[in-house]
Design a protein around this motif. Structure first.
Motif, PDB file in Angstrom:
ATOM      1  N   GLU A  38       0.827  -1.209   0.000  1.00  0.00           N
ATOM      2  CA  GLU A  38       0.000   0.000   0.000  1.00  0.00           C
ATOM      3  C   GLU A  38       0.863   1.262   0.000  1.00  0.00           C
ATOM      4  OE1 GLU A  38      -3.644  -0.375   2.827  1.00  0.00           O
ATOM      5  OE2 GLU A  38      -2.128  -1.770   3.572  1.00  0.00           O
ATOM      6  N   ALA A  41       3.385   1.632  -3.230  1.00  0.00           N
ATOM      7  CA  ALA A  41       2.734   2.078  -4.461  1.00  0.00           C
ATOM      8  C   ALA A  41       2.319   3.533  -4.361  1.00  0.00           C
ATOM      9  CB  ALA A  41       1.535   1.190  -4.770  1.00  0.00           C
ATOM     10  N   GLN A  64       0.726  -8.615  -4.533  1.00  0.00           N
ATOM     11  CA  GLN A  64      -0.209  -7.511  -4.340  1.00  0.00           C
ATOM     12  C   GLN A  64       0.387  -6.193  -4.840  1.00  0.00           C
ATOM     13  OE1 GLN A  64      -3.432  -7.125  -3.052  1.00  0.00           O
ATOM     14  NE2 GLN A  64      -3.583  -9.348  -3.279  1.00  0.00           N
ATOM     15  N   MET A  67       0.374  -5.966  -8.596  1.00  0.00           N
ATOM     16  CA  MET A  67      -0.951  -5.607  -9.119  1.00  0.00           C
ATOM     17  C   MET A  67      -1.237  -4.124  -8.918  1.00  0.00           C
ATOM     18  SD  MET A  67      -3.490  -8.831  -8.369  1.00  0.00           S
ATOM     19  CE  MET A  67      -3.204  -8.903  -6.603  1.00  0.00           C
ATOM     20  N   ARG A  68      -0.883  -3.605  -7.737  1.00  0.00           N
ATOM     21  CA  ARG A  68      -1.104  -2.182  -7.478  1.00  0.00           C
ATOM     22  C   ARG A  68      -0.317  -1.322  -8.474  1.00  0.00           C
ATOM     23  NH1 ARG A  68      -3.268  -1.639  -2.149  1.00  0.00           N
ATOM     24  NH2 ARG A  68      -2.861  -3.470  -0.835  1.00  0.00           N
ATOM     25  N   ALA A  70       0.766  -2.178 -11.461  1.00  0.00           N
ATOM     26  CA  ALA A  70       0.213  -2.311 -12.812  1.00  0.00           C
ATOM     27  C   ALA A  70      -1.047  -1.469 -12.971  1.00  0.00           C
ATOM     28  CB  ALA A  70      -0.079  -3.774 -13.115  1.00  0.00           C
ATOM     29  N   GLU A  71      -1.913  -1.497 -11.964  1.00  0.00           N
ATOM     30  CA  GLU A  71      -3.150  -0.716 -12.024  1.00  0.00           C
ATOM     31  C   GLU A  71      -2.864   0.780 -12.094  1.00  0.00           C
ATOM     32  OE1 GLU A  71      -5.325  -1.910  -8.588  1.00  0.00           O
ATOM     33  OE2 GLU A  71      -5.857  -3.885  -9.407  1.00  0.00           O
ATOM     34  N   ALA A  72      -1.817   1.220 -11.394  1.00  0.00           N
ATOM     35  CA  ALA A  72      -1.473   2.638 -11.380  1.00  0.00           C
ATOM     36  C   ALA A  72      -0.564   3.042 -12.535  1.00  0.00           C
ATOM     37  CB  ALA A  72      -0.802   2.992 -10.052  1.00  0.00           C
ATOM     38  N   GLY A  73      -0.109   2.060 -13.316  1.00  0.00           N
ATOM     39  CA  GLY A  73       0.785   2.355 -14.434  1.00  0.00           C
ATOM     40  C   GLY A  73       2.132   2.901 -14.008  1.00  0.00           C
TER      41      GLY A  73
END
Length: 201
Positions: A38, A41, A64, A67-68, A70-73
């Motif tokens: 958390e 990222a 985790q 994934m965070r 990747a989602e935030a680029g």
């Protein structure tokens, strides 16, 4: 972005080369023990001009974080799986890091296990030697006796200086450090969170 294994870097099977990994030369911060990612990222997203290395042994946590990211680029974050002490000893050159963060390391609360705590004199000397002059070592914990140990060990390290300007020597919680669920739970259970920020002299 992909994760890398510290053993491969230590053995030389893969070069330790942050400039090549990120494709640029930028300030480099190492986070030791990124947990579920958390904070890592969020801090990487908030400082795109800084490159972040996150080293962690807990594979589900790295997944985790991946994934965070990747989602935030995020392009300024690289993940390393393995032991941070091995990484610092074998791969990270002296005077090369622009910051080290250690947020809520395992407190090993039982007295007989205190020797397993990360923040010990030999580790602090190693970490300090890898920082550039003026670069911070930032630690946070919700265990009072570990906070006391951290401060005592770092106060005794000649390469470090406490930046706190408070009478008690603790650094007020920086507003930029994200509040995680873990920290919220610690506070709800009545444990004070202590921050310590030292700089390399």
């Amino acid at each position: 972005m992909r994760g890398r294994d510290v053993p491969a870097l230590v053995s030389g099977r893969e070069p330790y080369d942050p400039q090549a990994w990120f494709g640029r030369r930028a300030p480099l911060v190492l986070e030791i023990g990124s947990g579920m990612g958390e904070t890592t990222a969020a801090l990487a997203a908030a400082a795109p001009e800084v490159d972040h290395l996150a080293v962690e042994v807990y594979e589900p946590g790295l997944a985790q974080l991946l994934m965070r990211a990747a989602e935030a680029g995020l392009t300024n974050l690289q993940l390393l799986r393995g032991d941070a002490v091995e990484l610092l000893c074998a791969c990270v050159p002296p005077d090369s890091l622009d910051g080290i963060r250690i947020f809520f390391p395992d407190p090993w609360p039982k007295r007989r296990h205190h020797k397993r705590r990360l923040v010990q004199p030999a580790f602090v000397a190693l970490a300090a030697s890898r920082l550039r002059p003026g670069a911070p070592l930032h630690m946070a914990t919700d265990w009072a006796d570990y906070a006391d140990q951290m401060r005592a060990v770092c106060d005794a390290e000649p390469l470090l200086r406490n930046t706190a300007d408070t009478p008690d020597g603790w650094t007020p919680r920086p507003g930029w450090r994200p509040m995680t669920k873990f920290e919220q739970r610690a506070r709800s259970e009545g444990r004070d969170v202590r921050d310590l920020i030292y700089v390399r002299v």
